[in-house]
Design an enzyme around this catalytic site. Sequence first.
Site, PDB file in Angstrom:
ATOM      1  N   LYS A  81       0.829  -1.207   0.000  1.00  0.00           N
ATOM      2  CA  LYS A  81       0.000   0.000   0.000  1.00  0.00           C
ATOM      3  C   LYS A  81       0.868   1.265   0.000  1.00  0.00           C
ATOM      4  CE  LYS A  81      -4.035   1.761   2.597  1.00  0.00           C
ATOM      5  NZ  LYS A  81      -4.927   1.463   3.729  1.00  0.00           N
ATOM      6  N   SER A 156      -9.591   1.439   2.363  1.00  0.00           N
ATOM      7  CA  SER A 156      -8.624   2.282   1.689  1.00  0.00           C
ATOM      8  C   SER A 156      -7.492   1.500   1.014  1.00  0.00           C
ATOM      9  CB  SER A 156      -8.027   3.273   2.690  1.00  0.00           C
ATOM     10  OG  SER A 156      -7.324   2.605   3.726  1.00  0.00           O
ATOM     11  N   SER A 180     -10.532  -1.347   6.158  1.00  0.00           N
ATOM     12  CA  SER A 180      -9.730  -0.966   4.994  1.00  0.00           C
ATOM     13  C   SER A 180      -8.841  -2.061   4.432  1.00  0.00           C
ATOM     14  CB  SER A 180      -8.874   0.258   5.329  1.00  0.00           C
ATOM     15  OG  SER A 180      -9.670   1.410   5.397  1.00  0.00           O
TER      16      SER A 180
END
Length: 492
Positions: A81, A156, A180
């Site tokens: 990420k 996310s 997320s």
Amino acid sequence: MSDLLVYRSATELAQMIRRKEVSSVELTQLFIDQIEREDGEINAVAVKRFEEALSEAGLADAALGRGDELGVMHGLPLTIKESYMMQGTPTTWGLESEKDNIAKNDGLIVGRFKAAGAHFLGKTNVPVDLGDTQSYNPVYGTTNNPYDLGRSPGGSSGGSGAAMAAGFSALEAGSDIGGSVRIPAIFCGVFGHKPTWGIVPLAGHELIEDLGIPDPDVTVCGPLARSAEDLKLALDVMAGPTEREALGWKLDLVPSDVKSLKGLRVAIWPNDELSPVCEEIEQNAMQVGEVLERCGAKVSYTARPDFDAMKAHLVFTSLVGATMASGQPASQIEKARQRVDELAPEDSSTGAANLRAMVMSHRDWIRHDFRRAKLGRSWDVFFKEWDVLICPQYNVPAFPHDHRPMKERVCLVDGKEQPYNSYGFWAGIANGANLPSATFPTGFSADGLPLGLQATCPTYRDNRAIEIARLISLEVGGYSPPERILKAQAAS
């Protein structure tokens, strides 16, 4: 070398490298080819470092040739990420103001993956400030769901989920305060794990390098993968104290105490009026319960922990709101304070609770923390009778992109409007009491979209949650690559 290798699990690929059935360079090049061929439409890999990855793969092959193994991930090409610090790459969190924020060093988790022998192809896309269940921002654009480009991959860690589903890397890591990690895993048909809070340090998952702040409340870092075995592989690498903490304590997670679905004590929570899920997801949860019963598990569809679910949800939203507000400028907090003053005292909506959380005093936080501890004790009692709770993670499968202002968005559940953030109820079941929760794929909707559920277990029973996800996935199918991509590859 078959292109289909990119859909294998990291555990399998690591074994193949170790047995010299494939070299790290060959595997790295396969993933690069897959990204270059498919990511133009998906836009999952926001930051690319292909030349460096190939060079590092060559070093891994040379080391193996000398008889030196670098670790359990020797030669594996990963992505991670965008919100993690990695030397020489931008860490923007989707904020245009941070587009030139280049890390001078690797963050802790990136360093741990590298110490285990892995190297990185790049970093994956996120929403602005990691604050959405969609993944788009002014720096990198919009990430699309590999199964349907018109839909969200979740957020996310949306780029992480999309990268796993599309075969762009061997393994991924995201972060989770309200689903997320787990929402992208569900939306993209892969596995995800939200660890017990505190076992994976958040050092290096930050905008300001080496700031030295304590781990934020509720928030965790955890892996996404194409198999449950890979979740355990990644968690074993990611978890454990920081160097400073290691002077006084070490992590010793117990192995899974579950060997079979037979005799497993399972509570299924398929739907709730506080956050209704679509009929397809409710039926999917019930069907998984029936599969478990056929496998010899003891299943209840009504067992619940002994607390008021609404009050528990408000504790969760209050603590999350306070955590997220801690990074907001004073002007935003003052606006929230003024809005709270306008609200009627009886307004108990989630939106009102979030506003109140933004202006929470330290005394109020301590009181909510006390309530959280009481919730934890209720869960302790519940888990004496039940081994696992299985429930939805989101109200609907992956939904169409919706980039309107947040206040204009809604969640359509079987044609009925629900608040856009109603999914937080299901995320908060685990996050609200710091419980571990593993998500796993459970098939596909009538529209061909991935379906999935989460398995929540007692605190520090992370290995149990992951093993239960593995065992159930063996019965209901597990990960399947996107047909859209497979057909395009076959045609070419």
